[in-house]
Design a protein around this motif. Structure first.
Motif, PDB file in Angstrom:
ATOM      1  N   GLU A   1       0.638  -1.185  -0.024  1.00  0.00           N
ATOM      2  CA  GLU A   1       0.024   0.040   0.062  1.00  0.00           C
ATOM      3  C   GLU A   1       1.042   1.278  -0.221  1.00  0.00           C
ATOM      4  OE1 GLU A   1      -3.223   0.087  -0.224  1.00  0.00           O
ATOM      5  OE2 GLU A   1      -3.449  -2.245   0.098  1.00  0.00           O
ATOM      6  N   ILE A   2       0.393   2.190  -0.868  1.00  0.00           N
ATOM      7  CA  ILE A   2       0.887   3.501  -0.915  1.00  0.00           C
ATOM      8  C   ILE A   2       0.999   4.211   0.609  1.00  0.00           C
ATOM      9  CG2 ILE A   2       1.128   5.768  -1.465  1.00  0.00           C
ATOM     10  CD1 ILE A   2       0.098   4.676  -4.205  1.00  0.00           C
ATOM     11  N   GLY A   3       2.404   4.635   1.228  1.00  0.00           N
ATOM     12  CA  GLY A   3       2.436   5.016   2.837  1.00  0.00           C
ATOM     13  C   GLY A   3       2.900   3.964   3.490  1.00  0.00           C
TER      14      GLY A   3
ATOM     15  N   VAL B   1       6.958  -0.854  -7.654  1.00  0.00           N
ATOM     16  CA  VAL B   1       6.848  -0.123  -6.434  1.00  0.00           C
ATOM     17  C   VAL B   1       7.961   0.865  -6.154  1.00  0.00           C
ATOM     18  CG1 VAL B   1       6.587  -0.329  -4.009  1.00  0.00           C
ATOM     19  CG2 VAL B   1       5.733  -2.106  -5.378  1.00  0.00           C
ATOM     20  N   ASP B   2       7.467   2.224  -5.809  1.00  0.00           N
ATOM     21  CA  ASP B   2       8.393   3.153  -5.724  1.00  0.00           C
ATOM     22  C   ASP B   2       8.482   3.538  -4.150  1.00  0.00           C
ATOM     23  OD1 ASP B   2       9.193   3.904  -8.383  1.00  0.00           O
ATOM     24  OD2 ASP B   2       7.291   4.943  -8.631  1.00  0.00           O
TER      25      ASP B   2
ATOM     26  N   ARG C   1       9.930   3.661   2.498  1.00  0.00           N
ATOM     27  CA  ARG C   1       8.452   3.991   2.612  1.00  0.00           C
ATOM     28  C   ARG C   1       7.797   4.064   1.199  1.00  0.00           C
ATOM     29  NH1 ARG C   1       8.177   8.336   5.595  1.00  0.00           N
ATOM     30  NH2 ARG C   1       7.732   6.984   7.481  1.00  0.00           N
ATOM     31  N   VAL C   2       6.592   3.280   0.924  1.00  0.00           N
ATOM     32  CA  VAL C   2       6.178   3.002  -0.348  1.00  0.00           C
ATOM     33  C   VAL C   2       5.715   4.543  -0.696  1.00  0.00           C
ATOM     34  CG1 VAL C   2       4.491   1.979  -1.898  1.00  0.00           C
ATOM     35  CG2 VAL C   2       5.716   0.696   0.020  1.00  0.00           C
ATOM     36  N   THR C   3       6.066   4.975  -1.973  1.00  0.00           N
ATOM     37  CA  THR C   3       5.511   6.259  -2.514  1.00  0.00           C
ATOM     38  C   THR C   3       4.340   6.186  -3.679  1.00  0.00           C
ATOM     39  OG1 THR C   3       7.492   6.580  -3.535  1.00  0.00           O
ATOM     40  CG2 THR C   3       7.441   7.436  -1.314  1.00  0.00           C
ATOM     41  N   GLY C   4       4.619   4.983  -4.152  1.00  0.00           N
ATOM     42  CA  GLY C   4       3.859   4.901  -5.597  1.00  0.00           C
ATOM     43  C   GLY C   4       3.916   3.373  -6.029  1.00  0.00           C
ATOM     44  N   LYS C   5       2.878   2.842  -6.809  1.00  0.00           N
ATOM     45  CA  LYS C   5       2.760   1.416  -7.245  1.00  0.00           C
ATOM     46  C   LYS C   5       2.235   1.507  -8.615  1.00  0.00           C
ATOM     47  CE  LYS C   5      -0.050  -1.555  -5.615  1.00  0.00           C
ATOM     48  NZ  LYS C   5      -0.733  -2.330  -4.439  1.00  0.00           N
ATOM     49  N   GLN C   6       2.619   0.597  -9.572  1.00  0.00           N
ATOM     50  CA  GLN C   6       1.938   0.398 -10.797  1.00  0.00           C
ATOM     51  C   GLN C   6       1.976  -0.975 -11.152  1.00  0.00           C
ATOM     52  OE1 GLN C   6       4.068   2.291 -14.379  1.00  0.00           O
ATOM     53  NE2 GLN C   6       5.355   3.203 -12.605  1.00  0.00           N
TER      54      GLN C   6
END
Length: 161
Positions: free
Chosen positions: A13-15, A120-121, A107-112
């Motif tokens: 999850e982002i965040g 995952v960024d 910390r996850v900042t993005g995903k596609q």
């Protein structure tokens, strides 16, 4: 790796914070062993008098290459055997010395979704025991999707389409 599976794209999850990696407290022996292993004989890593008097540093310095290793270990531990740490970038903005305990974080900042996998960024970094961020950066990892194939090894970004 120890043969364990890692993160699954669908569960990210982002965040979300990824598990931290704590190293230390660092000692001069840790720093010297790494210098020897890397054949980095710069005196700021083992010669206290040179580091403090000649270069006016507060102590001998933790090696930048060691910090790089810790950042990759953080990501590799999280993605496990089924993912891939694709891109990593960071800056050395702070010095670390013997006595420091360093915590690598992400910390996850993005995903596609990208084909059979997910990208995952993350923001990543390395903080000392006082909370000072000395090595901020970003990373991009490729993770398998639930029920999908593992990310191939070696990873070829062309498979993402």
């Amino acid at each position: 790796m120890d043969g364990t599976a890692g993160a699954i794209f669908d569960d990210v999850e982002i965040g979300q914070d990824i598990p931290t990696l704590v190293k230390g407290p660092m000692t001069t022996a840790h720093i010297m062993r790494w210098s020897a292993a890397m054949e980095n004989w710069h005196r700021i890593h083992y010669d206290w008098k040179y580091a403090t008097e000649h270069d006016k540093l507060p102590d001998v310095m933790v090696n930048g290459s060691w910090k790089q290793h810790v950042m990759i270990q953080l990501l590799s531990d999280w993605v496990g055997d089924t993912g891939w740490a694709w891109k990593v970038g960071f800056q050395f903005r702070g010095m670390n010395v013997p006595g420091d305990t360093l915590t690598a974080w992400g910390r996850v900042t993005g995903k596609q979704e990208r084909g059979a996998w997910g990208v995952v960024d993350l923001d990543i970094g390395l903080r000392d025991q006082k909370g000072n961020e000395g090595t901020p950066g970003t990373a991009r990892v490729v993770l398998p999707r639930r029920g999908g194939p593992p990310v191939p090894y070696p990873f070829d970004p062309a498979v993402l389409g």
